[in-house]
Design an enzyme around this catalytic site. Structure first.
Site, PDB file in Angstrom:
ATOM      1  CG  ASP A   1      -1.856   0.948   1.434  1.00  0.00           C
ATOM      2  OD1 ASP A   1      -2.372   1.450   0.297  1.00  0.00           O
ATOM      3  OD2 ASP A   1      -1.959   1.925   2.296  1.00  0.00           O
TER       4      ASP A   1
ATOM      5  CG  ASP B   1      -1.770   7.554   0.801  1.00  0.00           C
ATOM      6  OD1 ASP B   1      -1.826   9.139   0.994  1.00  0.00           O
ATOM      7  OD2 ASP B   1      -1.445   7.672  -0.499  1.00  0.00           O
TER       8      ASP B   1
ATOM      9  CG  ASP C   1      -2.522   1.562   6.509  1.00  0.00           C
ATOM     10  OD1 ASP C   1      -2.152   3.502   6.707  1.00  0.00           O
ATOM     11  OD2 ASP C   1      -1.934   1.722   5.407  1.00  0.00           O
TER      12      ASP C   1
END
Length: 223
Positions: A15, A17, A174
């Site tokens: 991922d 960000d 996250d």
């Protein structure tokens, strides 16, 4: 966490960000700029950081509060995106140890790429700011396909492009949607617990294979 045998990966997908790049401050400052145009109070770093991976709409909901639907949200979203695009890397940088981790993957000839829900017009500009991304084998954005995470198709798309087996691929993210997508793609999933992991469901219940606290743990696992 799920019990699963760990094998050295053919490739690793990340991922963006909250996993590779700490974009929270630039996103939060953009939110505060929009709020300033409405003469509304700014939002603190502590408040906006956990929401940073929820996109422009998620941040606007935070700043506007319970009555957010009474505002011209699409107009404000446009203002948000324009300002963010023009200030996209003012405060953004890799999380500590992440650039070194990517270099280690390069040295070990382990392919890696990016699968994010960020729209391509932002992803493409942001990644050009950091030379490390020239080694990324593919960058899949939230609008590259007609679906996005938690749908697993963006992960399958990345693997097909990289010519690697999803079952021999790791996915690091996250957000719960990252782990859901990775699990649905039969990948080995890692929670980047240094990121913006706040969710109603505790990370221990996300059904990830591993929870890691810093990027260097990936290096240790591979070694």
């Amino acid at each position: 966490m799920r019990a699963k045998t760990l094998t050295k990966p053919q490739g690793i997908l990340f991922d963006l960000d909250g996993t590779l790049l700490d974009t929270a401050k630039d996103l939060g400052e953009t939110l505060n700029y929009v709020l300033s145009t409405l003469d509304m109070p700014s939002v603190s770093y502590e408040q906006y950081r956990p929401v940073a991976s929820h996109g422009a709409l998620g941040l606007l909901k935070l700043g506007l509060g319970e009555n957010w639907q009474s505002y011209e949200v699409e107009k404000l979203r446009g203002i948000f995106l324009d300002y963010y695009l023009n200030n996209i890397s003012t405060h953004t940088d890799f999380f500590a140890g992440m650039a070194e981790t990517l270099e280690m993957l390069n040295q070990q000839n382990i392919l890696w790429g990016v699968v994010t829900n960020k729209p391509a017009f932002l992803t493409d500009v942001l990644l050009t700011k950091y030379p490390e991304f020239k080694h990324s084998k593919i960058n899949v954005s939230g609008d590259t396909l007609t679906v996005r995470k938690p749908d697993p198709e963006p992960l399958f798309h990345a693997c097909k492009h990289m010519q690697i087996d999803p079952q021999q691929t790791w996915y690091v993210g996250d957000a719960l949607r990252d782990i859901e997508a990775g699990n649905r793609a039969c990948m080995q999933t890692f929670i980047a617990n240094w990121g913006y992991t706040q969710d109603e469901l505790p990370v221990e219940e996300w059904q990830a294979d591993f929870i890691i606290e810093q990027p260097s743990e990936l290096v240790s696992i591979i070694k």
